[in-house]
Structures are given as structure tokens and as C-alpha cells.
Design a protein around this motif. Structure first.
Motif, PDB file in Angstrom:
ATOM      1  N   PRO A  88      14.781  -3.028   1.082  1.00 41.80           N
ATOM      2  CA  PRO A  88      15.974  -3.512   1.803  1.00 41.80           C
ATOM      3  C   PRO A  88      15.567  -4.299   3.049  1.00 41.80           C
ATOM      4  N   ALA A  89      16.501  -5.017   3.595  1.00 37.62           N
ATOM      5  CA  ALA A  89      16.228  -5.830   4.790  1.00 37.62           C
ATOM      6  C   ALA A  89      15.889  -4.913   5.965  1.00 37.62           C
ATOM      7  N   PRO A  90      14.927  -5.283   6.772  1.00 40.22           N
ATOM      8  CA  PRO A  90      14.545  -4.440   7.920  1.00 40.22           C
ATOM      9  C   PRO A  90      15.690  -4.367   8.923  1.00 40.22           C
ATOM     10  N   PRO A  91      15.894  -3.225   9.510  1.00 41.46           N
ATOM     11  CA  PRO A  91      17.003  -3.071  10.456  1.00 41.46           C
ATOM     12  C   PRO A  91      16.686  -3.739  11.779  1.00 41.46           C
ATOM     13  N   PRO A  92      17.626  -4.467  12.351  1.00 42.74           N
ATOM     14  CA  PRO A  92      17.374  -5.091  13.678  1.00 42.74           C
ATOM     15  C   PRO A  92      17.505  -4.048  14.797  1.00 42.74           C
ATOM     16  N   ARG A  93      16.493  -4.008  15.649  1.00 47.87           N
ATOM     17  CA  ARG A  93      16.478  -3.154  16.835  1.00 47.87           C
ATOM     18  C   ARG A  93      16.716  -1.678  16.503  1.00 47.87           C
ATOM     19  N   ARG A  94      16.297  -1.263  15.305  1.00 49.44           N
ATOM     20  CA  ARG A  94      16.396   0.150  14.925  1.00 49.44           C
ATOM     21  C   ARG A  94      15.142   0.556  14.177  1.00 49.44           C
ATOM     22  N   CYS A 128       4.232  -0.823  12.087  1.00 50.26           N
ATOM     23  CA  CYS A 128       4.247  -0.742  10.612  1.00 50.26           C
ATOM     24  C   CYS A 128       5.680  -0.884  10.108  1.00 50.26           C
ATOM     25  N   ARG A 129       5.813  -1.668   9.054  1.00 47.53           N
ATOM     26  CA  ARG A 129       7.092  -1.752   8.345  1.00 47.53           C
ATOM     27  C   ARG A 129       6.853  -1.334   6.895  1.00 47.53           C
ATOM     28  N   ALA A 130       7.693  -0.355   6.445  1.00 47.90           N
ATOM     29  CA  ALA A 130       7.528   0.189   5.088  1.00 47.90           C
ATOM     30  C   ALA A 130       8.908   0.542   4.527  1.00 47.90           C
ATOM     31  N   THR A 131       8.888   0.902   3.249  1.00 40.69           N
ATOM     32  CA  THR A 131      10.127   1.338   2.574  1.00 40.69           C
ATOM     33  C   THR A 131       9.894   2.727   1.994  1.00 40.69           C
ATOM     34  N   LEU A 132      10.800   3.641   2.324  1.00 44.96           N
ATOM     35  CA  LEU A 132      10.722   5.006   1.808  1.00 44.96           C
ATOM     36  C   LEU A 132      11.669   5.133   0.625  1.00 44.96           C
ATOM     37  N   VAL A 166      17.522   6.193  -7.180  1.00 48.67           N
ATOM     38  CA  VAL A 166      16.564   6.066  -6.086  1.00 48.67           C
ATOM     39  C   VAL A 166      17.291   5.570  -4.842  1.00 48.67           C
ATOM     40  N   PHE A 167      16.966   6.147  -3.707  1.00 51.35           N
ATOM     41  CA  PHE A 167      17.500   5.722  -2.414  1.00 51.35           C
ATOM     42  C   PHE A 167      16.361   5.101  -1.613  1.00 51.35           C
ATOM     43  N   ALA A 168      16.526   3.818  -1.258  1.00 46.92           N
ATOM     44  CA  ALA A 168      15.496   3.072  -0.524  1.00 46.92           C
ATOM     45  C   ALA A 168      15.925   2.916   0.930  1.00 46.92           C
ATOM     46  N   THR A 169      15.008   3.272   1.865  1.00 50.44           N
ATOM     47  CA  THR A 169      15.313   3.205   3.295  1.00 50.44           C
ATOM     48  C   THR A 169      14.205   2.440   4.016  1.00 50.44           C
ATOM     49  N   ALA A 170      14.596   1.416   4.749  1.00 51.01           N
ATOM     50  CA  ALA A 170      13.614   0.645   5.537  1.00 51.01           C
ATOM     51  C   ALA A 170      13.179   1.462   6.752  1.00 51.01           C
ATOM     52  N   VAL A 171      11.837   1.473   7.019  1.00 48.95           N
ATOM     53  CA  VAL A 171      11.272   2.271   8.119  1.00 48.95           C
ATOM     54  C   VAL A 171      10.410   1.354   8.993  1.00 48.95           C
ATOM     55  N   HIS A 172      10.583   1.437  10.327  1.00 43.33           N
ATOM     56  CA  HIS A 172       9.754   0.682  11.292  1.00 43.33           C
ATOM     57  C   HIS A 172       9.086   1.684  12.236  1.00 43.33           C
ATOM     58  N   THR A 173       7.757   1.771  12.107  1.00 41.71           N
ATOM     59  CA  THR A 173       6.983   2.707  12.929  1.00 41.71           C
ATOM     60  C   THR A 173       6.330   1.931  14.071  1.00 41.71           C
ATOM     61  N   ARG A 186       0.839  -1.191   0.000  1.00 43.62           N
ATOM     62  CA  ARG A 186       0.000   0.000   0.000  1.00 43.62           C
ATOM     63  C   ARG A 186       0.883   1.254   0.000  1.00 43.62           C
ATOM     64  N   THR A 187       0.434   2.248  -0.708  1.00 43.98           N
ATOM     65  CA  THR A 187       1.150   3.520  -0.752  1.00 43.98           C
ATOM     66  C   THR A 187       0.751   4.333   0.462  1.00 43.98           C
ATOM     67  N   VAL A 188       1.731   4.608   1.295  1.00 49.49           N
ATOM     68  CA  VAL A 188       1.465   5.367   2.521  1.00 49.49           C
ATOM     69  C   VAL A 188       1.558   6.866   2.230  1.00 49.49           C
ATOM     70  N   VAL A 189       2.608   7.277   1.579  1.00 47.29           N
ATOM     71  CA  VAL A 189       2.821   8.681   1.246  1.00 47.29           C
ATOM     72  C   VAL A 189       3.363   8.722  -0.184  1.00 47.29           C
ATOM     73  N   ALA A 190       2.916   9.714  -0.987  1.00 43.84           N
ATOM     74  CA  ALA A 190       3.439   9.949  -2.348  1.00 43.84           C
ATOM     75  C   ALA A 190       3.494  11.446  -2.590  1.00 43.84           C
ATOM     76  N   ALA A 191       4.603  11.912  -3.150  1.00 42.27           N
ATOM     77  CA  ALA A 191       4.768  13.345  -3.407  1.00 42.27           C
ATOM     78  C   ALA A 191       5.653  13.538  -4.627  1.00 42.27           C
ATOM     79  N   GLY A 192       5.550  14.717  -5.231  1.00 42.80           N
ATOM     80  CA  GLY A 192       6.401  15.056  -6.378  1.00 42.80           C
ATOM     81  C   GLY A 192       6.010  14.377  -7.652  1.00 42.80           C
ATOM     82  N   GLY A 193       4.732  13.922  -7.788  1.00 46.38           N
ATOM     83  CA  GLY A 193       4.273  13.323  -9.034  1.00 46.38           C
ATOM     84  C   GLY A 193       4.341  11.822  -9.056  1.00 46.38           C
ATOM     85  N   THR A 194       4.857  11.180  -8.019  1.00 45.56           N
ATOM     86  CA  THR A 194       4.950   9.719  -8.026  1.00 45.56           C
ATOM     87  C   THR A 194       3.572   9.062  -7.990  1.00 45.56           C
ATOM     88  N   GLN A 195       2.552   9.795  -7.445  1.00 49.64           N
ATOM     89  CA  GLN A 195       1.228   9.209  -7.365  1.00 49.64           C
ATOM     90  C   GLN A 195       0.544   9.108  -8.718  1.00 49.64           C
TER      91      GLN A 195
END
Length: 529
Positions: free
Chosen positions: A123-129, A212-216, A190-197, A101-110
Motif C-alpha cells: 500500500p501507499a506509504p502513510p504521510p507523516r505517520r 526503513c519502509r516495509a509492508t507487514l 491478507v491484511f497489508a499495512t505500510a510500516v515506517h521505522t 527483503r524478508t524482515v520477519v516471517a512467522a507461522g510457516g510463511t518462511q
């Protein structure tokens, strides 16, 4: 069996014409052309390297900025705050959770069709981060979603401009659609960053614990770095040809200035005629080939002047000195023809033969002095032995000649016949003007050989020591009594000495009687060693 065709001969029309065209250009033009081409090549290579270096540095700076931005935005997303994007550059971004699911989109990506499927894998989810480290990749963006074509386009198909004063959602949609058209069908970094909310900040949980686990994804347009280097493109493209033209102009001016001495030499040589052979070309101060050319030209002019002067003197001497014997011969013959009965035929023929011999001897002497300065022969001649032979001959003829000192050998390189004539002329002159005796001394130091011929006659005055070597010199009455000499003996002797790289001088202890003629000749180098 196939026959091999002979190679076709190249016709003159097919021969490359560039070298011939270059040869027809003036020298300064060729120098300027070569200098300009070299400057164009070097400056062009330098400008290309500078542009590539600045562009690569801009790419590195852009990547670093995207990395930092990805880290900041991922931290905002992990804290549950709204992602505001990059306020300076407005780079497009999109956040996609593990459910797709698209959580956030900006700059025309939507508004890009199928973008989530085109992005690099998460990318692989970060452990304990809460966030991972951004990973760099590329994505080739597809087409723009045009399902609402009439909403964003005019009837003619062009995009609608966003209203300038409206800040509503419609304006944001128009801007995003425009940005999507800019990104479509391009390859982006493109720079991909794993995010854990955590669960308390997560609106759409993807994990069993409510988190939540997502990729920015932060997309970097490739033209951002090109835009950073773009200001250099126009100055470099204009500056390189201008620099090449400037170098060519400077080379033209320098070549023209360096050739000014050559032009001065040409003008001076063009103005030299047979009446102005004493003129010389200017010699520049710089020690370069032009200076050597000027020196060589002056040396050639010296030789030319000497040759012409020899020719003039020969003509003048021949016309002056041959007049008397030819007139006497003519008188004898005309008298014999006019009075054949009163003239003794035998005596007339004897006088005619004497005059003819004198004319022949005088002509031979004049021709010897008038010939060009060519090197003498290089045979080995024993100067001591040659002197002893002549002394013996003159003593046998009853002349008071004595050889006082002489080494066993005094070898010199030269023409034996010319050296024989030189010594004979000195002895003839000494015998003619001696009162009682002529004394010769031959000495050597291993490198130089000297022959001194001294007579005890009337001494020469100091100003006559050089005058006697000139042609047809007439001194006082005591020294002009002639025994058949042509008046050219000493001039010929000095000429032969100089042709053998030697010297002939005269010296008198005036007023004491006697005159000494000294001949100095160099020995051969091998004998000196």
C-alpha cells in the motif's frame, strides 16, 4: 423436406405413479407426509440461513481481529520492537521491506515458495505517520519449499512430529514447516499495512535518511471462520430431520385424533339395520366439516326412517283395511257361483262393483300416504278461488256449506290437484259430522293465507284434536257413522299441507258444539314483497 415425427403417446407404464401412490395412502399418512416435508423444507431453510449468518458473523469477527492485530503488530514494527505475532491464534505473518527483503516471517510463511511475489502490492506509504491503515486483500499460496525434505520428513514421506519437550530452533522449524503445509495451495485473506521505522530503530535501512519502509502482511486462514461456525453444523444437520419427524408425528396424531369422530360415525352407521333405524350418529361439539357431516348423516337417517316407516305402515294398513272389502267381494262371487239360480246376477255385480270401488279408493289413499316426501309442484294456485269453487259445488249438491269471508285472491305456490283434494277432504269431513251447517272463512295477512272450516257437530275432546289426523282413527259412536269414507281423509289432508310447508290443526270449544279445522299456507315470496 424433413418430415415431422408425431409425438409418441405415453404408455400407462410411463405415467408418473407418485399421485396414485399418494392417493392410496391413508388420509392421516398424507397429512403427516405433507407436514413433515413442509417442516423439513422450512427448518432446512432456517438452519441454512442460521449457519450462513453465524459463518458470515464469524468472518466479520475474524476480519476485525486481523485488522486490529495488523495495527498492533505494525506499531511494534514501527517502534523497532520484535514482532511476536498473535499469541491466541498464531496467524502467519511476513514483513517485507522496499528492497524485497524478508524482515520477519512467522507461522510457516518462511517455508512457502515465492510467497513475496504472490502477495498483493504494498500500500501507499502513510504521510507523516509511522503506520498506515491495514488494507484487505487475498492471496493464493503456492507450494512448500522442500529443499530440506529429509530434515522435515520421515523416510515414508510423512512429516516428522515436533519434539514435545524441546524448545530449540529445530522444534520451531518443524512447527513452521508443518504450518506451511497447512497453508499451501489455499486462498487466504491478507491484511497489508505500510510500516515506517525511524533510522535509530532500523536494522536494514531502505531510505537515504537511514529509516526503513516495509509492508507487514498478516495472513488469515479461511477455515478460521468455518471453525467458528462448525459447532453448529452437526446439531443443525441432526436437528432438522428430527424436527421434521416430530412435526410429522404430531400431524399424524392430530389428524388421527381429528378423524376419530368420522370413525365413530362410520361405526354407528355400520351397526344400523332395518330394525334399529332410530339410532343416530354422534355429533361432535366442534363446528367443523365433521360436525356438518354428522348432522347431514342424521338428517339422511331421519328421512330413511320416515320412508321405511311409511312403507311399513302402508303394508300394515293395506293388509288390515283391504281384508274386509276383499272378503266381501269374494263372498259375493263365491255365493253367485255356488247358487246361480237363487242369486240375482245384477245385484251381485252391483255389490261386487261397490266393493271394487272401495278397494280402489282405499288403495289410492294408501299409496298417496306411502309415497316419498318430494316437493310439491310450484305452480301458482288461488286458494280463495279454489275454496269458492268447492263451496259452490257442495251447495249445488244440497249440503249446508257457506263461505262467510274471503279475499279477492290468496295465491300460494303448490300442486293445484293436491290442494283441491285437501280442501275436499276437509269439506267431506265437515259435512259428514255437521248437524245443520258448515262455515268457511278465508283470511290473509299478505304473507300467510288461512282457511278455517267449522262444523256445528259433536265437539272433539282436547286429547282427540291430534288423534283425528292419525290413520283409521275411530272415535265415539257419534263420530263414526260412515258415509263411505276410508278413514284416511284427514291424514291425507295434513300430509298435503305439510308437503306445501303449511299446517293443519283442529280445535273445539268443548263442551260447546262445533269443531274448527284450520289450514295455514305460506304465500309466495314475490307476492309478500
Amino acid at each position: 423436406m424433413a418430415r415431422t415425427q408425431p409425438p409418441t403417446a405415453r404408455t400407462p407404464a410411463q405415467t408418473p405413479r407418485t399421485p396414485a401412490l399418494l392417493r392410496r395412502l391413508p388420509g392421516q399418512a398424507r397429512i403427516a407426509l405433507v407436514a413433515g416435508a413442509a417442516a423439513l423444507l422450512l427448518c432446512g431453510a432456517g438452519a441454512w440461513w442460521l449457519y450462513r449468518h453465524v459463518r458470515a458473523d464469524a468472518h466479520r469477527t475474524t476480519d476485525y481481529r486481523a485488522f486490529e492485530l495488523s495495527t498492533q503488530l505494525a506499531a511494534q514494527a514501527a517502534a523497532g520492537r520484535e514482532i511476536l505475532g498473535d499469541p491466541l491464534r498464531g496467524w502467519p505473518l511476513i514483513e517485507i521491506d522496499r528492497e524485497g527483503r524478508t524482515v520477519v516471517a512467522a507461522g510457516g510463511t518462511q517455508d512457502l515458495v515465492g510467497l513475496p511475489a504472490l502477495l498483493p502490492p504494498p500500500p501507499a506509504p502513510p504521510p507523516r505517520r509511522a503506520t498506515g491503515s491495514p488494507e484487505r486483500g487475498t492471496v493464493h499460496v503456492g507450494a512448500v519449499d522442500e529443499r530440506e525434505h529429509d530434515r522435515f520428513h520421515r523416510p515414508d514421506g510423512t512429516l516428522k512430529p515436533p519434539p514435545s519437550s524441546d524448545t530449540s530452533a529445530e522444534q520451531k522449524a518443524l512447527i513452521a514447516h508443518r504450518q506451511a503445509h497447512v497453508l499451501a495451495h489455499r486462498t487466504l485473506t491478507v491484511f497489508a499495512t505500510a510500516v515506517h521505522t525511524p533510522a535509530h530503530a532500523c536494522a536494514l535501512p531502505t531510505e537515504a535518511d537511514g529509516s526503513c519502509r516495509a509492508t507487514l502482511y498478516v495472513l488469515v486462514p479461511s477455515d478460521d471462520a468455518d471453525l467458528a461456525a462448525a459447532p453448529l453444523r452437526t446439531p443443525l444437520m441432526a436437528g432438522v430431520p428430527l424436527a421434521a419427524l416430530l412435526v410429522a408425528a404430531v400431524a399424524w396424531a392430530a389428524a388421527r385424533r381429528s378423524l376419530r369422530p368420522v370413525e365413530a360415525i362410520r361405526r354407528e352407521v355400520a351397526e344400523i339395520t332395518d330394525t334399529s333405524l332410530d339410532r343416530r350418529v354422534p355429533v361432535p361439539d366442534a363446528r367443523d366439516p365433521v360436525r356438518r357431516l354428522a348432522l347431514t348423516t342424521n338428517t339422511t337417517l331421519d328421512r330413511l326412517e320416515t320412508a321405511v316407516e311409511r312403507q311399513r305402515r302402508f303394508v300394515a294398513d293395506a293388509s288390515h283395511e283391504l281384508r274386509s272389502p276383499v272378503a266381501a267381494l269374494r263372498y259375493e262371487l263365491e255365493t253367485a257361483l255356488a247358487h246361480p239360480d237363487t242369486v240375482d246376477a245384477h245385484e251381485t255385480l252391483h255389490h261386487a262393483l261397490t266393493a271394487t270401488r272401495r278397494v280402489h279408493a282405499l288403495t289410492e289413499d294408501l299409496l298417496l300416504l306411502a309415497r316419498p316426501d318430494r316437493p310439491a309442484a310450484h305452480s301458482l294456485v288461488d286458494l280463495a278461488g279454489l275454496t269458492a269453487e268447492l263451496v259452490h259445488e257442495y251447495r249445488h249438491r244440497g249440503h249446508p256449506v257457506a263461505l262467510r269471508t274471503s279475499p279477492d285472491r290468496a295465491p300460494v305456490r303448490g300442486d293445484g290437484a293436491q290442494l283441491h283434494r285437501l280442501l275436499r277432504n276437509l269439506l267431506d269431513n265437515a259435512v259428514r259430522h255437521a248437524r245443520t251447517a258448515v262455515v268457511l272463512d278465508v283470511t290473509t295477512d299478505g304473507r300467510t293465507h288461512t282457511v278455517a272450516v267449522r262444523n256445528d257437530g259433536t265437539p272433539l275432546a282436547p286429547d282427540e284434536c291430534e288423534l283425528v289426523f292419525e290413520r283409521f282413527t275411530r272415535l265415539d259412536e257419534a263420530r263414526t257413522r260412515d258415509a263411505g269414507g276410508s278413514g284416511l281423509g284427514l291424514a291425507i289432508a295434513r300430509d298435503i299441507a305439510e308437503r306445501h310447508h303449511g299446517a293443519l290443526t283442529a280445535r273445539s270449544d268443548h263442551p260447546r258444539p262445533g269443531t274448527t279445522f284450520t289450514l295455514t299456507l305460506p304465500g309466495p315470496p314475490d307476492t309478500a314483497r
